[in-house]
Design a protein around this motif. Structure first.
Motif, PDB file in Angstrom:
ATOM      1  N   VAL A  34      27.210  48.108  45.743  1.00 46.05           N
ATOM      2  CA  VAL A  34      28.363  48.517  44.918  1.00 46.05           C
ATOM      3  C   VAL A  34      29.734  47.121  45.977  1.00 46.05           C
ATOM      4  CG1 VAL A  34      30.516  49.516  43.726  1.00 46.05           C
ATOM      5  CG2 VAL A  34      27.823  50.293  43.959  1.00 46.05           C
ATOM      6  N   LEU A  35      29.326  47.135  46.904  1.00 43.37           N
ATOM      7  CA  LEU A  35      30.894  46.585  47.905  1.00 43.37           C
ATOM      8  C   LEU A  35      30.072  45.215  48.213  1.00 43.37           C
ATOM      9  CD1 LEU A  35      32.858  48.843  49.828  1.00 43.37           C
ATOM     10  CD2 LEU A  35      33.790  48.164  47.919  1.00 43.37           C
ATOM     11  N   THR A  36      28.928  45.165  48.028  1.00 39.97           N
ATOM     12  CA  THR A  36      28.053  44.050  48.097  1.00 39.97           C
ATOM     13  C   THR A  36      28.150  43.487  46.975  1.00 39.97           C
ATOM     14  OG1 THR A  36      25.882  44.536  48.203  1.00 39.97           O
ATOM     15  CG2 THR A  36      27.269  44.702  49.878  1.00 39.97           C
ATOM     16  N   PRO A  72      31.620  40.567  55.515  1.00 39.08           N
ATOM     17  CA  PRO A  72      32.408  40.740  55.938  1.00 39.08           C
ATOM     18  C   PRO A  72      33.673  40.816  55.634  1.00 39.08           C
ATOM     19  CG  PRO A  72      31.401  39.192  57.465  1.00 39.08           C
ATOM     20  CD  PRO A  72      30.555  38.722  55.978  1.00 39.08           C
ATOM     21  N   ALA A  73      34.282  39.639  54.545  1.00 41.87           N
ATOM     22  CA  ALA A  73      35.139  39.134  53.680  1.00 41.87           C
ATOM     23  C   ALA A  73      35.124  39.619  52.456  1.00 41.87           C
ATOM     24  CB  ALA A  73      35.598  36.901  53.517  1.00 41.87           C
ATOM     25  N   GLY A  74      33.770  39.575  52.305  1.00 38.92           N
ATOM     26  CA  GLY A  74      33.271  39.496  50.563  1.00 38.92           C
ATOM     27  C   GLY A  74      33.531  41.371  50.802  1.00 38.92           C
ATOM     28  N   LEU A  75      33.046  42.052  51.339  1.00 44.91           N
ATOM     29  CA  LEU A  75      33.647  42.925  50.943  1.00 44.91           C
ATOM     30  C   LEU A  75      35.015  44.194  50.671  1.00 44.91           C
ATOM     31  CD1 LEU A  75      31.179  44.757  54.123  1.00 44.91           C
ATOM     32  CD2 LEU A  75      30.590  45.223  52.098  1.00 44.91           C
ATOM     33  N   ALA A  76      35.881  42.755  51.500  1.00 39.45           N
ATOM     34  CA  ALA A  76      37.234  43.369  51.148  1.00 39.45           C
ATOM     35  C   ALA A  76      37.488  42.791  49.036  1.00 39.45           C
ATOM     36  CB  ALA A  76      37.745  42.449  52.155  1.00 39.45           C
ATOM     37  N   LEU A  82      37.842  45.667  42.062  1.00 41.03           N
ATOM     38  CA  LEU A  82      37.057  46.253  41.495  1.00 41.03           C
ATOM     39  C   LEU A  82      37.702  47.985  41.230  1.00 41.03           C
ATOM     40  CD1 LEU A  82      33.563  46.898  43.872  1.00 41.03           C
ATOM     41  CD2 LEU A  82      33.570  46.637  41.004  1.00 41.03           C
ATOM     42  N   THR A  83      39.414  47.601  41.911  1.00 37.01           N
ATOM     43  CA  THR A  83      40.014  48.306  42.181  1.00 37.01           C
ATOM     44  C   THR A  83      40.933  48.206  40.264  1.00 37.01           C
ATOM     45  OG1 THR A  83      40.454  49.235  44.067  1.00 37.01           O
ATOM     46  CG2 THR A  83      42.146  49.540  42.512  1.00 37.01           C
ATOM     47  N   VAL A  84      40.764  46.019  41.188  1.00 38.58           N
ATOM     48  CA  VAL A  84      41.956  46.105  39.767  1.00 38.58           C
ATOM     49  C   VAL A  84      40.498  46.517  38.400  1.00 38.58           C
ATOM     50  CG1 VAL A  84      42.231  43.953  38.240  1.00 38.58           C
ATOM     51  CG2 VAL A  84      42.438  44.415  41.004  1.00 38.58           C
ATOM     52  N   ALA A  85      39.280  46.237  38.516  1.00 41.34           N
ATOM     53  CA  ALA A  85      38.870  46.186  37.200  1.00 41.34           C
ATOM     54  C   ALA A  85      38.650  48.047  36.557  1.00 41.34           C
ATOM     55  CB  ALA A  85      37.720  45.945  37.223  1.00 41.34           C
ATOM     56  N   VAL A  86      38.973  48.979  37.569  1.00 40.79           N
ATOM     57  CA  VAL A  86      38.700  50.032  37.490  1.00 40.79           C
ATOM     58  C   VAL A  86      39.815  50.559  36.537  1.00 40.79           C
ATOM     59  CG1 VAL A  86      39.052  52.073  38.366  1.00 40.79           C
ATOM     60  CG2 VAL A  86      37.311  50.645  38.545  1.00 40.79           C
ATOM     61  N   ALA A  87      41.533  49.504  37.375  1.00 38.83           N
ATOM     62  CA  ALA A  87      43.141  50.257  36.453  1.00 38.83           C
ATOM     63  C   ALA A  87      42.772  49.445  35.399  1.00 38.83           C
ATOM     64  CB  ALA A  87      43.460  49.751  37.674  1.00 38.83           C
ATOM     65  N   LEU A  88      42.466  47.923  34.938  1.00 40.99           N
ATOM     66  CA  LEU A  88      42.563  47.739  33.060  1.00 40.99           C
ATOM     67  C   LEU A  88      41.648  47.967  32.541  1.00 40.99           C
ATOM     68  CD1 LEU A  88      42.924  44.127  34.497  1.00 40.99           C
ATOM     69  CD2 LEU A  88      44.516  45.444  33.826  1.00 40.99           C
ATOM     70  N   ARG A 134      31.635  31.224  51.260  1.00 43.58           N
ATOM     71  CA  ARG A 134      32.988  31.455  51.921  1.00 43.58           C
ATOM     72  C   ARG A 134      34.181  31.168  52.001  1.00 43.58           C
ATOM     73  NH1 ARG A 134      31.507  30.982  58.285  1.00 43.58           N
ATOM     74  NH2 ARG A 134      32.290  33.157  58.148  1.00 43.58           N
ATOM     75  N   GLY A 135      35.137  31.619  52.865  1.00 39.92           N
ATOM     76  CA  GLY A 135      36.815  31.295  52.321  1.00 39.92           C
ATOM     77  C   GLY A 135      37.103  31.925  50.978  1.00 39.92           C
ATOM     78  N   TRP A 136      37.019  33.213  50.396  1.00 39.54           N
ATOM     79  CA  TRP A 136      37.433  34.157  49.201  1.00 39.54           C
ATOM     80  C   TRP A 136      39.070  33.513  49.434  1.00 39.54           C
ATOM     81  CZ3 TRP A 136      34.785  35.745  45.476  1.00 39.54           C
ATOM     82  CH2 TRP A 136      33.423  36.030  45.466  1.00 39.54           C
ATOM     83  N   ARG A 137      40.387  33.983  50.781  1.00 39.52           N
ATOM     84  CA  ARG A 137      41.267  33.305  50.110  1.00 39.52           C
ATOM     85  C   ARG A 137      41.764  31.760  50.162  1.00 39.52           C
ATOM     86  NH1 ARG A 137      43.916  36.901  55.129  1.00 39.52           N
ATOM     87  NH2 ARG A 137      43.438  39.115  54.895  1.00 39.52           N
TER      88      ARG A 137
END
Length: 227
Positions: A34-36, A72-76, A82-88, A134-137
């Motif tokens: 899931v977090l991957t 590392p960054a992808g887990l965050a 997922l938090t946004v998706a569940v909330a919406l 890489r480079g999500w931000r």
């Protein structure tokens, strides 16, 4: 059709469809914890970008290395998405079933917001592919800046992702990974083609006589890929 470009036949189409289906299954397998999910999508997007640029898929070792570096960054990123998706999703369900006030207008506004976020996320997935996963931000900031400048690409990405979500709810579960591979490829195609069209239009407006400049085939990377 140009004489120097070989004509594609059904075997080429079948091979490409098979490759995309396998890519979707690879993403689903890598995303099982899931977090991957975000690292898996980033790695698949990088592979699609390589395919578009070089005409071939990256080596397995390159793909595995990219996946490891994206973790590392992808887990965050996965946790946030997922938090946004569940909330919406919870808001849409509550509004649709009448458990939350607002009725039809609130449901429509929430659906538009969800579609816009889906399109944004799809374009971020494309942007992260141009940097080797890489480079999500940097990718998120880049897409946030360019979405208002390219509303057509944003709307097309939102429509593509929305259709994918709808189809995922209708098809058999085993077909969902295949749908994921096709959707990611479609997002790459939308991003490149609309960018080429925008560049050609800008060139036509900027050159004497309205003659368009050749469009760039691919976007510049939003950040360097680490060695």
């Amino acid at each position: 059709m140009s004489a120097d470009r070989p004509r594609r036949d059904w075997r080429d189409t079948l091979a490409e469809a098979t490759d995309l289906a396998l890519l979707g299954f690879a993403v689903a397998l890598a995303a099982l914890p899931v977090l991957t999910l975000a690292p898996a999508i980033a790695t698949a997007s990088a592979a699609l970008h390589d395919r578009a640029v070089t005409g071939s898929w990256p080596a397995a070792r390159t793909t595995l290395t990219r996946f490891g570096r994206a973790l590392p960054a992808g887990l965050a990123a996965s946790a946030v998405a997922l938090t946004v998706a569940v909330a919406l999703g919870a808001d849409l369900l509550a509004l649709a079933t009448g458990r939350a006030p607002g009725g039809g207008p609130a449901l429509a506004v929430t659906a538009v917001v969800a579609a816009a976020l889906l399109g944004y996320a799809g374009l971020v997935a494309v942007a992260i592919g141009r940097t080797g996963g890489r480079g999500w931000r940097a990718a998120a900031r880049h897409v946030a800046r360019t979405c208002p400048q390219r509303p057509g690409a944003w709307a097309a990405a939102a429509g593509t992702c929305g259709l994918a979500v709808l189809l995922a709810a209708l098809v058999t579960p085993v077909a969902v990974p295949i749908l994921g591979g096709y959707t990611l490829a479609a997002l790459h195609a939308i991003d490149v083609r609309l960018a080429d069209r925008q560049a050609a239009l800008a060139g036509a407006l900027g050159r004497p006589g309205g003659a368009p400049e050749p469009a760039r085939a691919h976007h510049p990377a939003v950040g360097p890929e680490a060695s």
